[in-house]
Write a protein that holds these residues in place. Structure first.
Motif, PDB file in Angstrom:
ATOM      1  N   GLY A  30       0.795  -1.222   0.000  1.00 47.37           N
ATOM      2  CA  GLY A  30       0.000   0.000   0.000  1.00 47.37           C
ATOM      3  C   GLY A  30       0.825   1.268   0.000  1.00 47.37           C
ATOM      4  O   GLY A  30       0.284   2.365  -0.188  1.00 47.37           O
ATOM      5  N   GLY A  31       2.118   1.130   0.185  1.00 48.11           N
ATOM      6  CA  GLY A  31       2.998   2.282   0.231  1.00 48.11           C
ATOM      7  C   GLY A  31       3.402   2.784  -1.144  1.00 48.11           C
ATOM      8  O   GLY A  31       2.936   2.274  -2.174  1.00 48.11           O
ATOM      9  N   SER A  32       4.277   3.783  -1.143  1.00 50.08           N
ATOM     10  CA  SER A  32       4.706   4.437  -2.383  1.00 50.08           C
ATOM     11  C   SER A  32       6.220   4.596  -2.413  1.00 50.08           C
ATOM     12  O   SER A  32       6.875   4.697  -1.377  1.00 50.08           O
ATOM     13  N   LEU A  33       6.735   4.633  -3.621  1.00 49.59           N
ATOM     14  CA  LEU A  33       8.130   4.946  -3.873  1.00 49.59           C
ATOM     15  C   LEU A  33       8.222   5.697  -5.186  1.00 49.59           C
ATOM     16  O   LEU A  33       7.369   5.520  -6.066  1.00 49.59           O
ATOM     17  N   ARG A  34       9.274   6.507  -5.324  1.00 50.66           N
ATOM     18  CA  ARG A  34       9.542   7.160  -6.595  1.00 50.66           C
ATOM     19  C   ARG A  34      10.945   6.813  -7.054  1.00 50.66           C
ATOM     20  O   ARG A  34      11.922   7.070  -6.331  1.00 50.66           O
ATOM     21  N   LEU A  35      11.027   6.242  -8.215  1.00 57.74           N
ATOM     22  CA  LEU A  35      12.306   5.897  -8.817  1.00 57.74           C
ATOM     23  C   LEU A  35      12.735   6.994  -9.785  1.00 57.74           C
ATOM     24  O   LEU A  35      11.888   7.665 -10.388  1.00 57.74           O
TER      25      LEU A  35
END
Length: 114
Positions: free
Chosen positions: A14-19
């Motif tokens: 449910g989390g987020s990351l930005r590559l």
């Protein structure tokens, strides 16, 4: 020339990351840029594409959750990943589309786990 993705890490479901992926101006301006991923024990597959005009295309498995964008001034392409699932766990790579063998970097590991 290798394209190096960065920004991976461990995140809960449910989390987020930005590559991010930064490359030379020549590569960036002349090609569609794309994201690929390789899950443990599986082949590397295409995830998303963005062309020079900002038009995007996504694999069905990430559509609606992932967004790719590009900053032409910085020669950088991004992959915003929201609502992450355990099955998104993989090493993520950037390359052009179609990919060039010369551009594969080490990738960045994304682990989605509680």
């Amino acid at each position: 020339v290798q394209l190096q993705a960065s920004g991976g890490g461990l995140v809960q479901p449910g989390g987020s990351l930005r590559l991010s992926c930064t490359t030379s101006g020549t590569i960036f301006s002349l090609n569609r840029m794309a994201w690929y991923r390789q899950a443990p024990g599986k082949q590397r597959v295409w995830v998303a594409t963005i062309n020079s005009g900002g038009f995007t295309n996504y694999d069905d498995s990430v559509k609606g959750r992932f967004t790719t964008s590009r900053d032409n001034a910085k020669n950088t392409v991004y992959l915003q990943m929201n609502s992450l699932k355990p099955e998104d766990t993989a090493i993520y790579y950037c390359n052009r589309k179609p990919p060039s063998v010369d551009y594969w970097g080490q990738g960045t590991l994304v682990t989605v786990s509680s």
